[in-house]
Each structure stands twice: as structure tokens, then as C-alpha cells.
Enzyme design. Structure first.
Site, mmCIF file in Angstrom:
data_model
loop_
_atom_site.group_PDB
_atom_site.id
_atom_site.type_symbol
_atom_site.label_atom_id
_atom_site.label_comp_id
_atom_site.label_asym_id
_atom_site.label_seq_id
_atom_site.Cartn_x
_atom_site.Cartn_y
_atom_site.Cartn_z
ATOM 1 N N HIS A 47 10.568 4.574 0.008
ATOM 2 C CA HIS A 47 9.695 5.033 -0.999
ATOM 3 C C HIS A 47 10.498 6.370 -1.603
ATOM 4 C CE1 HIS A 47 6.797 1.816 -0.977
ATOM 5 N NE2 HIS A 47 7.055 2.085 0.333
ATOM 6 N N HIS A 51 13.221 3.361 -6.559
ATOM 7 C CA HIS A 51 13.220 2.191 -5.600
ATOM 8 C C HIS A 51 11.912 1.135 -6.497
ATOM 9 C CE1 HIS A 51 9.447 4.495 -4.795
ATOM 10 N NE2 HIS A 51 8.929 3.587 -4.341
ATOM 11 N N ASP A 53 8.584 -1.318 -5.671
ATOM 12 C CA ASP A 53 7.488 -1.653 -4.829
ATOM 13 C C ASP A 53 7.424 -3.295 -4.811
ATOM 14 O OD1 ASP A 53 6.934 0.697 -4.133
ATOM 15 O OD2 ASP A 53 5.418 1.277 -5.045
ATOM 16 N N HIS A 57 3.611 -4.132 -0.528
ATOM 17 C CA HIS A 57 3.223 -2.646 -0.411
ATOM 18 C C HIS A 57 1.665 -2.475 -0.202
ATOM 19 C CE1 HIS A 57 3.452 1.430 -0.732
ATOM 20 N NE2 HIS A 57 3.232 1.633 -1.999
ATOM 21 N N HIS A 148 -1.239 0.337 -8.386
ATOM 22 C CA HIS A 148 -0.611 -0.620 -7.503
ATOM 23 C C HIS A 148 -1.145 -1.893 -7.374
ATOM 24 C CE1 HIS A 148 1.745 3.045 -6.430
ATOM 25 N NE2 HIS A 148 2.672 2.228 -5.937
ATOM 26 N N GLU A 160 9.924 2.948 -9.383
ATOM 27 C CA GLU A 160 9.315 4.293 -9.375
ATOM 28 C C GLU A 160 10.424 5.370 -9.298
ATOM 29 O OE1 GLU A 160 4.952 3.227 -7.255
ATOM 30 O OE2 GLU A 160 6.650 3.779 -6.107
#
Ligand code: ZN
Length: 195
Positions: A47, A51, A53, A57, A148, A160
Site C-alpha cells: 500500500h 496501488h 486495492d 483487502h 473501502h 490510491e
């Protein structure tokens, strides 16, 4: 006349001094030089840096970064400006999004985290990818990561740590590919916008 495309690399350079999520270790690099050969061992979170997710996650047994449909991260995208943080449903309602859009959010001065209602409003507008110019779309004092959960439960991947400073709001083509990391919850990406 052929007009050459303009491109913007919106990936964050990975360095020891880059901002990382509170509690994460900063990236570390150990470089050795022997017989004129440079070799570096990296120690960094998945992270750190720009990157994506994957649902794994925040949901056990959910798809991992090796199972992401990468073409979902490539295609038409809308860059928008957050006017204030947290971004709520009212702000999202003002953005000029299209159906099945990829949405990349430039941060307001305080960042660009979302309220839960703001995240639900994004789903209501049928987006297929959310990218943010900050460490993540959740307030870092809420370890439950509600934004999220709302987006990843709908299979909307999260990009992100984007660098959108030099990119104006508008429509672009996003090209974003990550490293194949089967079984992992996230993957580093290289992301480029063009128009
Ligand atoms: Zn992440």
C-alpha cells in the site's frame, strides 16, 4: 495532421521519504555494490506508492490482486476536483460522470476522503473504479474502513496515492496495469492518463 496524445504519469515515485499510511513502515531499500554490480533489496508495503486495492483487502476469501479484471483499470476516465473533504453525496451528485465511469478525484486542500453516503452515491452513479489523490478514501481515524467496504463489496477497485496535481478536471483515457501478485490484497500500479 496527426495530433500526438498528451500524457501524464500519475504514479507516485517510490522513495524512503514518501508519505505512507499511519502505522505502515516507510519504504526501505538496501543497496549493495560489489564488482561494479548494483543490487537493491526493497522492503515496502503493497500500500506504499500508487496501488490498487482488491476486495481481499477488507473481505476474507474475496478476489485478490491476481484476480482483478485489469481492463477495468484501463479505459475512459473522469478526473474531478474535490471541493471539500470529506466528499459527501451532494458533491458526488455534482460531478459530470457517465455510466460505467472510472472516477479519479483530485484532493481538496485537506485531502479527499469520503463519507459513507458519498461512497454510496458513487455506486448510485454506476462507477467501475475510484481513484484518489491521497492515501485512501477512508478517514485514517476509522480503522473499519467503511468506504473501502462499500466500494469493494460492489467489486469497485480502489486506486490510491495518485498524483493528479498537474491534471485538470476533465475526460481522459486511463492506462493502468499492476504487477501480478496472486493471493495478495493489493498491487503496485503504473498509471498514465492521456487525451
Ligand atoms: Zn491500499
Amino acid at each position: 495532421m496527426i495530433r500526438s496524445a498528451r500524457t501524464w504519469d500519475i504514479s507516485m515515485p517510490i522513495t524512503e521519504s514518501m508519505p505512507v499510511y499511519p502505522g505502515d513502515p516507510p519504504p526501505g531499500f538496501t543497496t549493495s555494490l560489489a564488482d561494479g554490480v548494483t543490487l537493491t533489496i526493497a522492503h515496502l508495503s503493497l500500500h506504499a506508492g500508487t496501488h490498487v486495492d482488491a476486495p481481499l483487502h477488507v473481505f476474507p476469501d474475496a478476489p485478490d490482486a491476481g484476480q482483478l479484471p485489469w481492463m477495468r483499470l484501463c479505459g475512459p476516465a473522469c478526473v474531478v476536483q474535490a471541493l471539500a473533504t470529506p466528499v459527501d453525496a451532494e458533491q458526488v451528485g455534482c460531478w459530470p460522470l457517465r455510466n460505467r465511469d472510472r472516477v479519479l478525484v483530485r484532493a481538496a486542500p485537506g485531502g479527499c476522503v469520503f463519507t459513507a453516503d458519498g461512497a454510496r452515491a458513487l455506486l448510485g452513479r454506476d462507477i467501475i473504479l475510484l481513484g484518489v489523490e491521497c492515501l485512501g478514501p477512508d478517514n485514517d481515524d476509522d480503522p473499519r474502513l467503511p468506504v473501502h467496504r462499500i466500494l469493494l463489496s460492489a467489486s469497485v477497485p480502489l486506486l490510491e496515492n495518485l498524483c493528479l496535481r498537474d491534471v485538470r478536471p476533465g475526460r481522459y483515457l486511463l492506462t493502468c496495469l499492476g504487477l501480478p501478485l496472486p493471493g495478495r490484497e493489493a498491487a503496485w500500479v503504473r498509471a498514465v492518463l492521456s487525451c
